[in-house]
Design a protein around this motif. Structure first.
Motif, mmCIF file in Angstrom:
data_model
loop_
_atom_site.group_PDB
_atom_site.id
_atom_site.type_symbol
_atom_site.label_atom_id
_atom_site.label_comp_id
_atom_site.label_asym_id
_atom_site.label_seq_id
_atom_site.Cartn_x
_atom_site.Cartn_y
_atom_site.Cartn_z
ATOM 1 N N ARG A 18 -75.261 83.338 -45.469
ATOM 2 C CA ARG A 18 -75.520 82.386 -46.921
ATOM 3 C C ARG A 18 -76.269 82.804 -48.381
ATOM 4 O O ARG A 18 -75.407 83.144 -49.390
ATOM 5 C CB ARG A 18 -76.742 80.739 -46.635
ATOM 6 C CG ARG A 18 -76.802 80.244 -47.533
ATOM 7 C CD ARG A 18 -77.694 78.944 -47.226
ATOM 8 N NE ARG A 18 -78.945 79.746 -46.251
ATOM 9 C CZ ARG A 18 -78.769 79.382 -44.957
ATOM 10 N NH1 ARG A 18 -77.877 78.315 -44.411
ATOM 11 N NH2 ARG A 18 -79.831 79.296 -44.848
ATOM 12 N N GLU A 19 -76.413 84.267 -48.002
ATOM 13 C CA GLU A 19 -77.056 84.868 -48.795
ATOM 14 C C GLU A 19 -76.497 86.128 -49.718
ATOM 15 O O GLU A 19 -76.180 85.982 -50.629
ATOM 16 C CB GLU A 19 -78.157 85.662 -48.476
ATOM 17 C CG GLU A 19 -78.856 87.236 -48.786
ATOM 18 C CD GLU A 19 -79.651 86.125 -50.590
ATOM 19 O OE1 GLU A 19 -79.919 86.096 -52.154
ATOM 20 O OE2 GLU A 19 -80.353 85.003 -50.354
ATOM 21 N N ALA B 264 -72.683 85.198 -49.884
ATOM 22 C CA ALA B 264 -72.203 84.225 -50.812
ATOM 23 C C ALA B 264 -73.484 83.766 -52.032
ATOM 24 O O ALA B 264 -72.183 83.767 -52.786
ATOM 25 C CB ALA B 264 -71.571 82.628 -49.800
ATOM 26 N N THR B 265 -74.394 83.117 -51.495
ATOM 27 C CA THR B 265 -74.750 83.494 -52.783
ATOM 28 C C THR B 265 -75.158 84.529 -53.809
ATOM 29 O O THR B 265 -74.476 84.119 -54.960
ATOM 30 C CB THR B 265 -76.379 82.820 -52.509
ATOM 31 O OG1 THR B 265 -76.352 81.762 -51.568
ATOM 32 C CG2 THR B 265 -77.239 83.046 -53.861
ATOM 33 N N GLN B 266 -75.144 85.676 -52.943
ATOM 34 C CA GLN B 266 -75.527 86.919 -54.525
ATOM 35 C C GLN B 266 -73.820 87.106 -54.708
ATOM 36 O O GLN B 266 -73.580 87.621 -56.373
ATOM 37 C CB GLN B 266 -75.537 88.051 -53.480
ATOM 38 C CG GLN B 266 -76.970 87.986 -53.364
ATOM 39 C CD GLN B 266 -77.492 88.688 -52.554
ATOM 40 O OE1 GLN B 266 -76.547 90.449 -52.728
ATOM 41 N NE2 GLN B 266 -78.012 88.940 -52.606
ATOM 42 N N GLU B 267 -72.848 86.434 -53.854
ATOM 43 C CA GLU B 267 -71.150 86.677 -54.453
ATOM 44 C C GLU B 267 -70.794 85.725 -55.493
ATOM 45 O O GLU B 267 -70.133 86.249 -56.987
ATOM 46 C CB GLU B 267 -69.941 86.716 -53.567
ATOM 47 C CG GLU B 267 -69.998 87.964 -52.364
ATOM 48 C CD GLU B 267 -69.679 87.711 -51.695
ATOM 49 O OE1 GLU B 267 -68.592 86.711 -50.620
ATOM 50 O OE2 GLU B 267 -69.138 89.292 -50.176
ATOM 51 N N ALA B 268 -71.389 84.816 -55.305
ATOM 52 C CA ALA B 268 -71.232 84.071 -56.933
ATOM 53 C C ALA B 268 -72.128 84.275 -57.777
ATOM 54 O O ALA B 268 -71.479 83.493 -58.962
ATOM 55 C CB ALA B 268 -71.359 83.160 -56.202
ATOM 56 N N ALA B 269 -73.072 84.655 -57.307
ATOM 57 C CA ALA B 269 -74.127 84.985 -58.687
ATOM 58 C C ALA B 269 -73.061 86.340 -59.478
ATOM 59 O O ALA B 269 -72.929 86.343 -60.889
ATOM 60 C CB ALA B 269 -74.523 85.543 -58.726
ATOM 61 N N GLU C 4 -74.641 86.118 -63.436
ATOM 62 C CA GLU C 4 -75.538 85.801 -63.150
ATOM 63 C C GLU C 4 -76.905 87.240 -62.724
ATOM 64 O O GLU C 4 -77.485 86.943 -62.462
ATOM 65 C CB GLU C 4 -76.245 84.401 -62.630
ATOM 66 C CG GLU C 4 -75.117 83.795 -63.202
ATOM 67 C CD GLU C 4 -75.222 81.706 -62.379
ATOM 68 O OE1 GLU C 4 -75.717 82.164 -61.074
ATOM 69 O OE2 GLU C 4 -75.180 81.007 -62.545
ATOM 70 N N ALA D 23 -76.835 93.598 -55.882
ATOM 71 C CA ALA D 23 -76.332 92.548 -54.977
ATOM 72 C C ALA D 23 -76.665 93.432 -53.127
ATOM 73 O O ALA D 23 -75.561 93.578 -53.268
ATOM 74 C CB ALA D 23 -74.943 92.377 -55.447
#
Length: 131
Positions: free
Chosen positions: A11-12, A14-19, A24, A30
């Motif tokens: 999850r972390e 994926a969150t960082q990749e999306a950011a 962002e 990352a």
């Protein structure tokens, strides 16, 4: 039961990749994909899945079988870590807690189990753990 640590790691990442993709987060900030590479996370996930199956099939009073399951999961995690060196303090704490919680969820009295072996509950994985 707590969730597998690997779910949080994925999850972390994926969150960082999306950011990063959204502009962002600076790519140099990352860190998650470096901490938890996909092949390492998959290897740990497979070890934990096998452990869950092992424990679900155990008699909660069968100390020898329980200790054998703990040994197998720890040795499997040692092997996953050997090729990646990704298990640090945070991961170690998460994994040790997860191993304990899976046993507890299956009806094992972990405090009594470890006491019968003359070790503290916090030392559940210590006999085999390299991480």
């Amino acid at each position: 039961m707590i969730e597998r640590p690997t779910l949080g790691w994925r999850r972390e990442v994926a969150t960082q990749e999306a950011a990063v993709a959204a502009g962002e987060l600076d790519p140099t900030e990352a860190y998650a994909a470096e901490l938890w590479p996909a092949d390492f996370t998959a290897a740990v996930d497979a070890v934990l899945e096998a452990y869950e199956r092992d424990v679900a099939a155990l008699d909660p009073a069968a100390d020898a079988a329980i200790w054998a399951a703990v040994e197998r999961v720890v040795l499997g995690l040692n092997a996953a870590d050997e090729s990646h060196g990704a298990i640090e303090t945070g991961e170690r704490e998460q994994l040790a807690e997860y191993i304990d919680v899976v046993l507890t969820g299956a009806g094992v009295d972990v405090t009594a189990l470890t006491a019968r072996r003359g070790v503290d509950r916090a030392e559940l994985t210590d006999s085999w753990r390299d991480w």
